[in-house]
Design a protein around this motif. Sequence first.
Motif, PDB file in Angstrom:
ATOM      1  N   SER A   1      -4.077  14.961  -0.411  1.00 31.62           N
ATOM      2  CA  SER A   1      -4.885  14.678   0.791  1.00 31.62           C
ATOM      3  C   SER A   1      -4.191  15.662   1.719  1.00 31.62           C
ATOM      4  O   SER A   1      -3.314  16.240   1.574  1.00 31.62           O
ATOM      5  CB  SER A   1      -4.770  13.347   1.094  1.00 31.62           C
TER       6      SER A   1
ATOM      7  N   LEU B   1      -2.438   6.531   8.489  1.00 30.67           N
ATOM      8  CA  LEU B   1      -3.159   6.032   7.444  1.00 30.67           C
ATOM      9  C   LEU B   1      -4.120   5.120   7.935  1.00 30.67           C
ATOM     10  O   LEU B   1      -3.736   3.971   8.104  1.00 30.67           O
ATOM     11  CB  LEU B   1      -2.248   5.703   6.100  1.00 30.67           C
TER      12      LEU B   1
ATOM     13  N   THR C   1      -0.830  14.675   2.720  1.00 30.46           N
ATOM     14  CA  THR C   1       0.099  14.727   1.804  1.00 30.46           C
ATOM     15  C   THR C   1       1.224  16.001   2.308  1.00 30.46           C
ATOM     16  O   THR C   1       2.400  15.899   2.138  1.00 30.46           O
ATOM     17  CB  THR C   1      -0.286  15.586   0.332  1.00 30.46           C
TER      18      THR C   1
ATOM     19  N   ALA D   1      -6.984  11.532  -0.802  1.00 29.07           N
ATOM     20  CA  ALA D   1      -6.614  12.321  -1.856  1.00 29.07           C
ATOM     21  C   ALA D   1      -7.878  12.732  -2.828  1.00 29.07           C
ATOM     22  O   ALA D   1      -7.573  13.742  -3.641  1.00 29.07           O
ATOM     23  CB  ALA D   1      -5.401  12.034  -2.743  1.00 29.07           C
TER      24      ALA D   1
ATOM     25  N   GLU E   1      -7.596   0.100   4.540  1.00 29.31           N
ATOM     26  CA  GLU E   1      -8.439   0.445   3.519  1.00 29.31           C
ATOM     27  C   GLU E   1      -9.842  -0.099   3.615  1.00 29.31           C
ATOM     28  O   GLU E   1     -10.640   0.540   3.125  1.00 29.31           O
ATOM     29  CB  GLU E   1      -7.812  -0.488   2.397  1.00 29.31           C
TER      30      GLU E   1
ATOM     31  N   ARG F   1       0.681  -1.174   0.166  1.00 29.39           N
ATOM     32  CA  ARG F   1       0.008  -0.128  -0.020  1.00 29.39           C
ATOM     33  C   ARG F   1       0.733   1.278  -0.021  1.00 29.39           C
ATOM     34  O   ARG F   1       1.795   1.345   1.007  1.00 29.39           O
ATOM     35  CB  ARG F   1      -0.728   0.032   1.312  1.00 29.39           C
ATOM     36  N   PRO F   2       0.665   2.050  -0.957  1.00 28.71           N
ATOM     37  CA  PRO F   2       1.524   3.409  -1.029  1.00 28.71           C
ATOM     38  C   PRO F   2       1.338   4.122   0.372  1.00 28.71           C
ATOM     39  O   PRO F   2       0.345   4.122   0.933  1.00 28.71           O
ATOM     40  CB  PRO F   2       0.954   4.091  -2.264  1.00 28.71           C
ATOM     41  N   ALA F   3       2.258   4.972   0.798  1.00 27.42           N
ATOM     42  CA  ALA F   3       2.148   5.824   1.814  1.00 27.42           C
ATOM     43  C   ALA F   3       1.271   6.986   1.524  1.00 27.42           C
ATOM     44  O   ALA F   3       0.404   7.529   2.379  1.00 27.42           O
ATOM     45  CB  ALA F   3       3.567   6.378   2.249  1.00 27.42           C
ATOM     46  N   ASP F   4       1.057   7.310   0.297  1.00 27.33           N
ATOM     47  CA  ASP F   4       0.081   8.343  -0.324  1.00 27.33           C
ATOM     48  C   ASP F   4      -0.657   7.602  -1.531  1.00 27.33           C
ATOM     49  O   ASP F   4      -0.094   7.741  -2.638  1.00 27.33           O
ATOM     50  CB  ASP F   4       0.936   9.490  -0.615  1.00 27.33           C
ATOM     51  N   PRO F   5      -1.771   7.249  -1.296  1.00 27.45           N
ATOM     52  CA  PRO F   5      -2.424   6.106  -2.205  1.00 27.45           C
ATOM     53  C   PRO F   5      -3.079   6.944  -3.385  1.00 27.45           C
ATOM     54  O   PRO F   5      -3.097   6.259  -4.329  1.00 27.45           O
ATOM     55  CB  PRO F   5      -3.603   5.338  -1.367  1.00 27.45           C
TER      56      PRO F   5
ATOM     57  N   TYR G   1      -6.823  11.324   5.086  1.00 30.15           N
ATOM     58  CA  TYR G   1      -5.931  10.721   4.236  1.00 30.15           C
ATOM     59  C   TYR G   1      -6.296  10.443   2.900  1.00 30.15           C
ATOM     60  O   TYR G   1      -5.719   9.553   2.129  1.00 30.15           O
ATOM     61  CB  TYR G   1      -5.390   9.366   5.106  1.00 30.15           C
TER      62      TYR G   1
END
Lengths: 183, 329
Positions: free
Chosen positions: B58, B320, B61, B49, B323, A88-92, B47
Amino acid sequence: MRQISMVRFAVILVLGWGGAVLAQQGGGVAPNCPEDAIALPSELAAWIHPVPLVAATRQAELRKAKIVVGQAVLAEMKATPIVTYSARPADPGGKVSKGGMFQLAIKQAGIYRVAISDHAWIDVVSQGKNVQSTSHGRGPACSGIRKMVDYRLKAGTYTLQLSAGEQDQLAILVVPHSDEGRN
Amino acid sequence: MRRLKAVLSLMLAAEIMVPSAMAAGLVDPADNPISAIKIALGRRLFYDADLSVNGTMSCATCHEQKKGFTDGNQTHPAATGEAGKRNVPGLANVASFQNLTWADNHLKGLEQQALIPILGTAPVEMGVKGHENDVVARFATDPCYVRLFAAAFPGRGGEVSLETLTMAIASFERTLISANSPYDLAKRAGRSLPSAKAVAGEALFEKAGCVSCHAGENFSDDAFHMVQTGGVVETRDEGLVAVTGNPEDRGLFRTPGLRNVAITAPYWHDGSAPTLGQAIAKHDPASGVPALDDTAIAELAAFLTTLTDRTFITDKRFSLPPEACPLKK
C-alpha cells in the motif's frame, strides 16, 4: 493438502532468489548470485533444512502450526481473506495477498531473529498486542533470506503473524540472536 | 473564506481537523475540492494494499506514519521485487510543495504524483501498469468502497477509476499537516528552542547558509540543486535531467524538507547517509556549503531534532483506519 515443494526451496537457496526478486528490503544493489554469496552465519545454519508446515488461519488452528526456535519451516501460506489474525497486522495486505499465523514458544528471554524467504509483513503478537521490533534488515547475499526482523522477547507463547505476502510458500526461521537468547 | 470554513467544518465532522495554525494553509484545489468523505476514502485507499498488483504494498508500506511517513530503508523494493531507486520522502506538509518527488518538475499536483508509484516502471513500485482494470475492479466490486465512492464523487456517479482513486488519496495527503514540533511551539510562544545546543544550531543553520536552500516553513526552497560531493560523477542517478532532458539538470535534486528529519533516516535521494550527522557532512563544500566540524554538526543536528512533531506521527486521523466501513448501508 497440497504437497509443499522442497525442490523449489532448494532452487531458491542455490540461486539466492534470483531474477525479479533479487532486490531485498533495505534497498541497495542486488547481489550477483552465486558469485556474491555470503556464507550463512552459524546462528542461521538451520535455514537450509526446512520442514513443511501449514499456516493457521485462525487461533484454534495455532496448535497445529507451531514453529520451534532453531528449526526452519517451509510454510504453506493462506489467502488473506480467510485469515483471522489474533491482532490486526500493521500492514494487513490486500485481498489477493497471502498470510497466516504460527505459534511460537520462547523458553528463555532474549533477542530473537525472524528470517523469511520473501517479502511479507512480520508481527509478533503477545496477548493481542504487537511486540515492537528492535531492528530489521536483509539476509546474507544469495542466502535465500529476504528479510530479518529482531524482537526482544520474554519467555512465553507468542503468535507469529505474516501478512501482505505474495508467495504460496514461505521459508521461516526463528533463532536466538547474538547469544542473548537461548532456547 | 466561506468555502474554507465549510471544508473545515466537514473535516471536524469526520474528526479530520487540522492544527489551527496551519488551517489557513490548507490546500483546496478547485478541480478536486476537498471533502470529509473524500478524505476518509483517501485514507482507506492509502492503507489498502489492493492498490498494488499482488496485494502486498500500500502507500503506507513505504510511508509509515511513525517514521514521518518514510520507511527507514535506503530504498524500497517494488511489490514485485525489483530494486528501488530512491529514498522514500516524508509526507509532512506535502501539499505545500510545487515540485513533488526527488527530481521531477513536471508533475501537476498530488493526484498526478500518486500515479507514479501505482503505474511507474522506472522503477516499478506497486506494479499496476498493465493491470489497471484488475486493480480498479477490486475496489469497484467492494460494497464499502462502492458506497464511499458514491458519497465522495456524487457528481461523477460514484465513478471508481484510477482518476478518482488518486483524487481521494491526494485529498487525504493534503491533510498531512505538521505544525506542532517543539520548534513550532517555541516560535508561536515567542520562546527560545529547548536546549542551548539547539539554539546554537539554529543560529548556525542561518550563518552557514543552510537556510539558503532549506528555506521557509518546510525548510525547503522547493528547487533543484547539486550539493553532493563528487557531483554527478559519484552518483548512479542522474536526477532532474531524466525528466527534462536538459543536460544542465544532470545531478540536480529537489531540496528535501526538513520537518521530522530526525526520524526519517537514512538520508539523501539515494539513502546513502545513515545518520543526520553524515547527511549534513555529505554536503560538498565546493557547492558553497562550508565544511563543518563535529561540534557544528552536533549543534545543527540538535536544532533539526526540534523539528520532530510527535503529534503528527501519532495522530490517529492519519493512521491505519478501522476495518469497519465508515459508511453504513
